[in-house]
Design a protein around this motif. Structure first.
Motif, PDB file in Angstrom:
ATOM      1  N   ILE A  22       0.828  -1.203   0.000  1.00  0.00           N
ATOM      2  CA  ILE A  22       0.000   0.000   0.000  1.00  0.00           C
ATOM      3  C   ILE A  22       0.862   1.253   0.000  1.00  0.00           C
ATOM      4  O   ILE A  22       0.631   2.194  -0.771  1.00  0.00           O
ATOM      5  CB  ILE A  22      -0.951  -0.014   1.220  1.00  0.00           C
ATOM      6  CG1 ILE A  22      -2.053  -1.059   1.002  1.00  0.00           C
ATOM      7  CG2 ILE A  22      -1.543   1.362   1.465  1.00  0.00           C
ATOM      8  CD1 ILE A  22      -2.942  -1.268   2.213  1.00  0.00           C
ATOM      9  N   VAL A  23       1.878   1.290   0.857  1.00  0.00           N
ATOM     10  CA  VAL A  23       2.743   2.472   0.923  1.00  0.00           C
ATOM     11  C   VAL A  23       3.495   2.673  -0.387  1.00  0.00           C
ATOM     12  O   VAL A  23       3.603   3.802  -0.884  1.00  0.00           O
ATOM     13  CB  VAL A  23       3.726   2.367   2.106  1.00  0.00           C
ATOM     14  CG1 VAL A  23       4.765   3.487   2.046  1.00  0.00           C
ATOM     15  CG2 VAL A  23       2.974   2.416   3.427  1.00  0.00           C
ATOM     16  N   GLY A  24       4.015   1.599  -0.985  1.00  0.00           N
ATOM     17  CA  GLY A  24       4.703   1.731  -2.262  1.00  0.00           C
ATOM     18  C   GLY A  24       3.803   2.267  -3.357  1.00  0.00           C
ATOM     19  O   GLY A  24       4.221   3.075  -4.194  1.00  0.00           O
ATOM     20  N   THR A  25       2.539   1.845  -3.340  1.00  0.00           N
ATOM     21  CA  THR A  25       1.571   2.339  -4.315  1.00  0.00           C
ATOM     22  C   THR A  25       1.237   3.802  -4.060  1.00  0.00           C
ATOM     23  O   THR A  25       1.194   4.618  -5.002  1.00  0.00           O
ATOM     24  CB  THR A  25       0.292   1.481  -4.247  1.00  0.00           C
ATOM     25  OG1 THR A  25       0.609   0.134  -4.612  1.00  0.00           O
ATOM     26  CG2 THR A  25      -0.784   2.014  -5.181  1.00  0.00           C
ATOM     27  N   LEU A  26       1.028   4.173  -2.805  1.00  0.00           N
ATOM     28  CA  LEU A  26       0.708   5.567  -2.491  1.00  0.00           C
ATOM     29  C   LEU A  26       1.884   6.499  -2.751  1.00  0.00           C
ATOM     30  O   LEU A  26       1.693   7.676  -3.090  1.00  0.00           O
ATOM     31  CB  LEU A  26       0.249   5.681  -1.033  1.00  0.00           C
ATOM     32  CG  LEU A  26      -1.090   4.998  -0.707  1.00  0.00           C
ATOM     33  CD1 LEU A  26      -1.394   5.110   0.783  1.00  0.00           C
ATOM     34  CD2 LEU A  26      -2.219   5.611  -1.529  1.00  0.00           C
ATOM     35  N   GLU A  27       3.102   5.985  -2.626  1.00  0.00           N
ATOM     36  CA  GLU A  27       4.263   6.813  -2.975  1.00  0.00           C
ATOM     37  C   GLU A  27       4.229   7.199  -4.445  1.00  0.00           C
ATOM     38  O   GLU A  27       4.602   8.320  -4.815  1.00  0.00           O
ATOM     39  CB  GLU A  27       5.558   6.055  -2.643  1.00  0.00           C
ATOM     40  CG  GLU A  27       6.827   6.894  -2.774  1.00  0.00           C
ATOM     41  CD  GLU A  27       7.363   6.987  -4.205  1.00  0.00           C
ATOM     42  OE1 GLU A  27       8.071   7.969  -4.532  1.00  0.00           O
ATOM     43  OE2 GLU A  27       7.056   6.061  -4.999  1.00  0.00           O
ATOM     44  N   ARG A  28       3.776   6.298  -5.308  1.00  0.00           N
ATOM     45  CA  ARG A  28       3.634   6.601  -6.733  1.00  0.00           C
ATOM     46  C   ARG A  28       2.627   7.735  -6.933  1.00  0.00           C
ATOM     47  O   ARG A  28       2.808   8.598  -7.799  1.00  0.00           O
ATOM     48  CB  ARG A  28       3.185   5.357  -7.502  1.00  0.00           C
ATOM     49  CG  ARG A  28       4.198   4.235  -7.589  1.00  0.00           C
ATOM     50  CD  ARG A  28       5.365   4.593  -8.508  1.00  0.00           C
ATOM     51  NE  ARG A  28       6.356   5.431  -7.851  1.00  0.00           N
ATOM     52  CZ  ARG A  28       7.055   6.389  -8.454  1.00  0.00           C
ATOM     53  NH1 ARG A  28       6.881   6.624  -9.736  1.00  0.00           N
ATOM     54  NH2 ARG A  28       7.933   7.107  -7.802  1.00  0.00           N
ATOM     55  N   VAL A  29       1.571   7.728  -6.129  1.00  0.00           N
ATOM     56  CA  VAL A  29       0.590   8.816  -6.191  1.00  0.00           C
ATOM     57  C   VAL A  29       1.216  10.121  -5.720  1.00  0.00           C
ATOM     58  O   VAL A  29       1.094  11.167  -6.357  1.00  0.00           O
ATOM     59  CB  VAL A  29      -0.655   8.472  -5.340  1.00  0.00           C
ATOM     60  CG1 VAL A  29      -1.622   9.653  -5.284  1.00  0.00           C
ATOM     61  CG2 VAL A  29      -1.361   7.236  -5.896  1.00  0.00           C
ATOM     62  N   GLY A  30       1.925  10.063  -4.589  1.00  0.00           N
ATOM     63  CA  GLY A  30       2.528  11.265  -4.027  1.00  0.00           C
ATOM     64  C   GLY A  30       3.593  11.883  -4.903  1.00  0.00           C
ATOM     65  O   GLY A  30       3.809  13.099  -4.890  1.00  0.00           O
ATOM     66  N   SER A  31       4.268  11.047  -5.679  1.00  0.00           N
ATOM     67  CA  SER A  31       5.326  11.551  -6.562  1.00  0.00           C
ATOM     68  C   SER A  31       4.783  12.028  -7.907  1.00  0.00           C
ATOM     69  O   SER A  31       5.532  12.564  -8.718  1.00  0.00           O
ATOM     70  CB  SER A  31       6.362  10.449  -6.804  1.00  0.00           C
ATOM     71  OG  SER A  31       5.782   9.378  -7.542  1.00  0.00           O
ATOM     72  N   GLY A  32       3.496  11.819  -8.149  1.00  0.00           N
ATOM     73  CA  GLY A  32       2.876  12.260  -9.400  1.00  0.00           C
ATOM     74  C   GLY A  32       2.833  11.213 -10.486  1.00  0.00           C
ATOM     75  O   GLY A  32       2.340  11.470 -11.584  1.00  0.00           O
ATOM     76  N   GLY A  33       3.337  10.010 -10.196  1.00  0.00           N
ATOM     77  CA  GLY A  33       3.350   8.961 -11.208  1.00  0.00           C
ATOM     78  C   GLY A  33       1.987   8.328 -11.435  1.00  0.00           C
ATOM     79  O   GLY A  33       1.711   7.821 -12.526  1.00  0.00           O
ATOM     80  N   TRP A  34       1.144   8.331 -10.394  1.00  0.00           N
ATOM     81  CA  TRP A  34      -0.218   7.782 -10.480  1.00  0.00           C
ATOM     82  C   TRP A  34      -1.217   8.867 -10.083  1.00  0.00           C
ATOM     83  O   TRP A  34      -0.965   9.620  -9.124  1.00  0.00           O
ATOM     84  CB  TRP A  34      -0.402   6.623  -9.510  1.00  0.00           C
ATOM     85  CG  TRP A  34       0.176   5.308  -9.882  1.00  0.00           C
ATOM     86  CD1 TRP A  34       1.280   5.063 -10.638  1.00  0.00           C
ATOM     87  CD2 TRP A  34      -0.330   4.026  -9.468  1.00  0.00           C
ATOM     88  NE1 TRP A  34       1.511   3.710 -10.716  1.00  0.00           N
ATOM     89  CE2 TRP A  34       0.539   3.049 -10.020  1.00  0.00           C
ATOM     90  CE3 TRP A  34      -1.408   3.611  -8.703  1.00  0.00           C
ATOM     91  CZ2 TRP A  34       0.350   1.680  -9.814  1.00  0.00           C
ATOM     92  CZ3 TRP A  34      -1.604   2.260  -8.486  1.00  0.00           C
ATOM     93  CH2 TRP A  34      -0.736   1.298  -9.044  1.00  0.00           C
ATOM     94  N   PRO A  35      -2.378   8.950 -10.737  1.00  0.00           N
ATOM     95  CA  PRO A  35      -3.470   9.761 -10.188  1.00  0.00           C
ATOM     96  C   PRO A  35      -4.097   9.010  -9.023  1.00  0.00           C
ATOM     97  O   PRO A  35      -4.053   7.770  -8.972  1.00  0.00           O
ATOM     98  CB  PRO A  35      -4.441   9.879 -11.370  1.00  0.00           C
ATOM     99  CG  PRO A  35      -4.201   8.647 -12.184  1.00  0.00           C
ATOM    100  CD  PRO A  35      -2.731   8.346 -12.038  1.00  0.00           C
ATOM    101  N   PRO A  36      -4.705   9.713  -8.076  1.00  0.00           N
ATOM    102  CA  PRO A  36      -5.291   9.022  -6.914  1.00  0.00           C
ATOM    103  C   PRO A  36      -6.304   7.940  -7.277  1.00  0.00           C
ATOM    104  O   PRO A  36      -6.359   6.892  -6.610  1.00  0.00           O
ATOM    105  CB  PRO A  36      -5.942  10.167  -6.122  1.00  0.00           C
ATOM    106  CG  PRO A  36      -5.134  11.370  -6.474  1.00  0.00           C
ATOM    107  CD  PRO A  36      -4.750  11.184  -7.916  1.00  0.00           C
ATOM    108  N   ASP A  37      -7.098   8.144  -8.314  1.00  0.00           N
ATOM    109  CA  ASP A  37      -8.128   7.166  -8.671  1.00  0.00           C
ATOM    110  C   ASP A  37      -7.547   5.848  -9.183  1.00  0.00           C
ATOM    111  O   ASP A  37      -8.248   4.834  -9.233  1.00  0.00           O
ATOM    112  CB  ASP A  37      -9.071   7.749  -9.726  1.00  0.00           C
ATOM    113  CG  ASP A  37     -10.029   8.771  -9.139  1.00  0.00           C
ATOM    114  OD1 ASP A  37     -10.106   8.855  -7.895  1.00  0.00           O
ATOM    115  OD2 ASP A  37     -10.694   9.487  -9.917  1.00  0.00           O
ATOM    116  N   ARG A  38      -6.274   5.854  -9.566  1.00  0.00           N
ATOM    117  CA  ARG A  38      -5.682   4.604 -10.037  1.00  0.00           C
ATOM    118  C   ARG A  38      -5.552   3.599  -8.885  1.00  0.00           C
ATOM    119  O   ARG A  38      -5.480   2.388  -9.126  1.00  0.00           O
ATOM    120  CB  ARG A  38      -4.315   4.870 -10.672  1.00  0.00           C
ATOM    121  CG  ARG A  38      -3.711   3.623 -11.331  1.00  0.00           C
ATOM    122  CD  ARG A  38      -2.491   3.943 -12.145  1.00  0.00           C
ATOM    123  NE  ARG A  38      -1.775   2.728 -12.527  1.00  0.00           N
ATOM    124  CZ  ARG A  38      -0.640   2.699 -13.221  1.00  0.00           C
ATOM    125  NH1 ARG A  38      -0.104   3.842 -13.646  1.00  0.00           N
ATOM    126  NH2 ARG A  38      -0.039   1.557 -13.501  1.00  0.00           N
TER     127      ARG A  38
END
Length: 256
Positions: free
Chosen positions: A204-220
């Protein structure tokens, strides 16, 4: 045999995890070796959760059965003496009923994950957090984490070697805050649930880091969750930033 609950703190860096292993150092092995210095026939101890290699704890809980009727304070002092120099400490000890179980009596587990956000290499406690070289958008990560709250099939965020009977879990809380740590700005993730799947928090944290860094939109995050496919998960974060901070019981054995 009198049963005792132990609240345990440890630095997981030198260990292959909590669980006893014949050919590798473990936290369980260190505690059982200390217990054997007090009583030679102490049975195996049981813990609230089996942390992986490199994962730390400030509030792990285990129980042990002793032949002697120990004063809890004396038992904790004796164990801490014999645990040296291992980075393991008994923070509290309490007498509990014979049917009390560190794992099966637990109502919830609480975890903390720390990310240090700075470009320069960390010189202090480098294995106590995950270091990334860029700032993280806390608001975006909170929006992504909101999709994970409640009861879901967490197959996407489950290790392929997880032995849990079901991937369905209820996530009670994910709190994300930015703090100023000793080494620089940190983002803290605090997660709470009755139980967790293997590698669930780190996934979960690794996935949310992608969101925080701009690599993923939150809805992904929602899309990944609904895929129920490990391949849809973001990267698994390293173990050094993860801490088991507490275990909840119907009655706190260490209160008072």
């Amino acid at each position: 045999m009198p049963r005792y609950a132990l609240q345990v703190e440890y630095d997981g860096t030198p260990f292959a995890g909590w669980q006893w292993q014949e050919d590798q150092p473990s936290v369980q092995g260190a505690i059982e070796a200390a217990l054997a210095r007090l009583e030679p026939e102490v049975p195996r101890i049981a813990a609230a959760g089996r942390t992986d290699a490199g994962v730390h704890a400030t509030g792990q809980v285990c129980h042990c059965d002793m032949a002697r009727d120990w004063d809890p304070f004396r038992l904790s002092e004796a164990l801490n003496y014999h645990l040296k120099p291992a980075p393991v400490a008994i923070r509290a000890c309490a007498r509990v009923d014979a049917d009390w179980h560190a794992r099966f009596s637990a109502l919830e587990r609480r975890y903390l994950f720390r990310i240090l956000c700075r470009r320069a290499p960390a010189t202090f406690a480098a294995r106590q957090f995950w270091q990334v070289k860029h700032p993280l958008d806390v608001a975006a990560m909170r929006a992504g984490a909101a999709h994970l709250l409640g009861r879901h099939d967490f197959t996407t965020f489950r290790s392929v070697i997880c032995q849990a009977k079901s991937p369905v879990k209820t996530m009670d809380a994910i709190e994300i805050t930015q703090v100023q740590g000793l080494s620089g700005p940190e983002v803290e993730f605090r997660l709470r649930a009755r139980s967790f799947l293997h590698n669930q928090v780190r996934s979960i944290v690794g996935t949310l880091e992608r969101v925080g860094s701009g690599g993923w939109p939150p809805d992904r995050v929602k899309t990944a969750l609904e895929a129920r496919d490990r391949a849809a998960c973001g990267p698994v974060s390293p173990p050094g930033g993860l801490y088991l901070t507490g275990v909840g019981y119907p009655v706190d054995p260490f209160a008072g």
